[in-house]
Design a protein around this motif. Structure first.
Motif, PDB file in Angstrom:
ATOM      1  N   MET A  83       0.732  -1.235  -0.236  1.00  9.57           N
ATOM      2  CA  MET A  83      -0.057  -0.038   0.133  1.00  9.57           C
ATOM      3  C   MET A  83       0.544   1.038  -0.218  1.00  9.57           C
ATOM      4  O   MET A  83       0.563   2.166  -0.540  1.00  9.57           O
ATOM      5  CB  MET A  83      -0.828  -0.164   1.246  1.00  9.57           C
ATOM      6  CG  MET A  83      -2.376  -1.548   1.203  1.00  9.57           C
ATOM      7  SD  MET A  83      -3.538  -0.925   2.646  1.00  9.57           S
ATOM      8  CE  MET A  83      -2.478  -1.745   3.689  1.00  9.57           C
ATOM      9  N   GLN A  97      -6.115  -3.486   8.420  1.00 11.13           N
ATOM     10  CA  GLN A  97      -5.557  -3.127   7.699  1.00 11.13           C
ATOM     11  C   GLN A  97      -6.723  -2.288   6.445  1.00 11.13           C
ATOM     12  O   GLN A  97      -6.558  -1.298   5.505  1.00 11.13           O
ATOM     13  CB  GLN A  97      -5.768  -4.270   6.534  1.00 11.13           C
ATOM     14  CG  GLN A  97      -5.183  -4.142   5.208  1.00 11.13           C
ATOM     15  CD  GLN A  97      -5.640  -5.044   4.604  1.00 11.13           C
ATOM     16  OE1 GLN A  97      -4.946  -6.178   4.284  1.00 11.13           O
ATOM     17  NE2 GLN A  97      -4.557  -4.922   3.079  1.00 11.13           N
ATOM     18  N   SER A  98      -8.282  -2.421   6.484  1.00  9.72           N
ATOM     19  CA  SER A  98      -8.593  -1.511   6.220  1.00  9.72           C
ATOM     20  C   SER A  98      -8.981   0.098   6.246  1.00  9.72           C
ATOM     21  O   SER A  98      -9.557   0.755   5.658  1.00  9.72           O
ATOM     22  CB  SER A  98     -10.713  -2.065   6.022  1.00  9.72           C
ATOM     23  OG  SER A  98     -11.316  -2.207   7.409  1.00  9.72           O
ATOM     24  N   ASN A  99      -8.769  -0.224   8.254  1.00 10.97           N
ATOM     25  CA  ASN A  99      -8.437   1.527   8.646  1.00 10.97           C
ATOM     26  C   ASN A  99      -7.640   1.888   7.840  1.00 10.97           C
ATOM     27  O   ASN A  99      -7.864   2.921   7.317  1.00 10.97           O
ATOM     28  CB  ASN A  99      -8.725   1.191   9.833  1.00 10.97           C
ATOM     29  CG  ASN A  99     -10.154   1.489  10.745  1.00 10.97           C
ATOM     30  OD1 ASN A  99     -11.011   1.600  10.031  1.00 10.97           O
ATOM     31  ND2 ASN A  99      -9.986   0.292  11.775  1.00 10.97           N
ATOM     32  N   LYS A 135      -5.659   1.577   5.063  1.00 13.38           N
ATOM     33  CA  LYS A 135      -5.975   1.142   3.338  1.00 13.38           C
ATOM     34  C   LYS A 135      -6.732   3.089   2.861  1.00 13.38           C
ATOM     35  O   LYS A 135      -6.105   3.478   2.540  1.00 13.38           O
ATOM     36  CB  LYS A 135      -7.080   0.549   2.693  1.00 13.38           C
ATOM     37  CG  LYS A 135      -6.526   0.456   1.514  1.00 13.38           C
ATOM     38  CD  LYS A 135      -7.714  -0.376   0.770  1.00 13.38           C
ATOM     39  CE  LYS A 135      -7.133  -1.079  -0.601  1.00 13.38           C
ATOM     40  NZ  LYS A 135      -7.116  -2.411  -0.991  1.00 13.38           N
ATOM     41  N   GLY A 136      -7.678   3.061   4.192  1.00 14.86           N
ATOM     42  CA  GLY A 136      -8.507   4.522   4.255  1.00 14.86           C
ATOM     43  C   GLY A 136      -7.759   5.729   4.710  1.00 14.86           C
ATOM     44  O   GLY A 136      -8.657   6.821   4.634  1.00 14.86           O
ATOM     45  N   SER A 137      -6.637   5.711   5.590  1.00 19.31           N
ATOM     46  CA  SER A 137      -5.937   6.865   6.598  1.00 19.31           C
ATOM     47  C   SER A 137      -5.676   8.020   5.389  1.00 19.31           C
ATOM     48  O   SER A 137      -4.992   8.206   4.544  1.00 19.31           O
ATOM     49  CB  SER A 137      -5.049   6.000   7.556  1.00 19.31           C
ATOM     50  OG  SER A 137      -4.052   5.691   6.853  1.00 19.31           O
ATOM     51  N   THR A 138      -5.496   8.833   6.362  1.00 18.94           N
ATOM     52  CA  THR A 138      -5.282  10.135   6.169  1.00 18.94           C
ATOM     53  C   THR A 138      -3.544  10.115   6.169  1.00 18.94           C
ATOM     54  O   THR A 138      -2.257  10.098   5.709  1.00 18.94           O
ATOM     55  CB  THR A 138      -5.659  11.161   6.889  1.00 18.94           C
ATOM     56  OG1 THR A 138      -6.544  11.721   7.038  1.00 18.94           O
ATOM     57  CG2 THR A 138      -4.705  12.553   6.571  1.00 18.94           C
ATOM     58  N   LYS A 143      -2.733   7.837   3.417  1.00 21.12           N
ATOM     59  CA  LYS A 143      -2.451   8.911   1.316  1.00 21.12           C
ATOM     60  C   LYS A 143      -1.561  10.107   2.175  1.00 21.12           C
ATOM     61  O   LYS A 143      -0.544  10.395   1.067  1.00 21.12           O
ATOM     62  CB  LYS A 143      -3.291  10.090   1.662  1.00 21.12           C
ATOM     63  CG  LYS A 143      -4.639   9.544   1.505  1.00 21.12           C
ATOM     64  CD  LYS A 143      -6.071  10.444   1.451  1.00 21.12           C
ATOM     65  CE  LYS A 143      -7.153   9.633   1.263  1.00 21.12           C
ATOM     66  NZ  LYS A 143      -8.320   9.500   2.072  1.00 21.12           N
TER      67      LYS A 143
END
Length: 153
Positions: free
Chosen positions: A76, A98-100, A102-105, A108
């Motif tokens: 990722m 992992q899902s949290n 993956k979408g985290s600031t 990014k």
């Protein structure tokens, strides 16, 4: 000569999770066993399953999960991480999922090369529901410290 400190994911995770041979409910009421495992041998942990796990089996299972988590992180994150950064993220993702991540600031920021800003994100993950959990705050501070610990060449 400066000596590098290289942290180990399994040691960091096991220090924070602690070992329990019998199923117990975590701070959110989720049944766990071993080092915070919610599944054991492919089945969800419940009040009665498994009856107990050995320390040796739990340590082996934790090593497998830590290695798998590190590989997921590396797939990722688009920048090169040093070992301490990967260790800190492995502990973090093991705990938050992992899902949290993956979408985290945080992810990014990492992928855009903003390492210091990404490091600051650890401290935002200290809640269980709407409540600050002191243990999570301590864990996040340690993960951030590990993430920020440089490796000497």
């Amino acid at each position: 000569m400066v000596t590098s400190v290289i942290f180990n994911s399994v040691e960091v995770i096991s220090d924070f999770e602690g070992f329990r041979s019998n199923p117990y409910q975590d701070v959110r009421g989720i049944w766990t066993v071993g080092f915070g495992f919610t599944e054991w041998n492919g089945y969800q942990v419940t009040k009665t399953y498994p009856k107990s796990v050995s320390l040796s089996d739990a340590q082996q299972h934790l090593q497998v999960l830590a290695d798998m988590t590190a590989k997921q992180i590396q797939s990722m994150v688009k920048i090169q991480l040093n070992q301490n950064q990967l260790t800190a993220l492995t502990s973090f993702v093991f705990n938050v999922g992992q899902s949290n991540f993956k979408g985290s600031t945080m992810l990014k920021l990492l992928n855009s090369g903003h390492i210091q800003q990404a490091s600051a994100q650890f401290l935002l993950w200290d809640h269980a529901g709407t409540h600050v959990v002191q243990g999570l705050l301590c864990r996040r501070r340690k993960e951030q410290m590990i993430f920020d610990t440089p490796l000497e060449n």
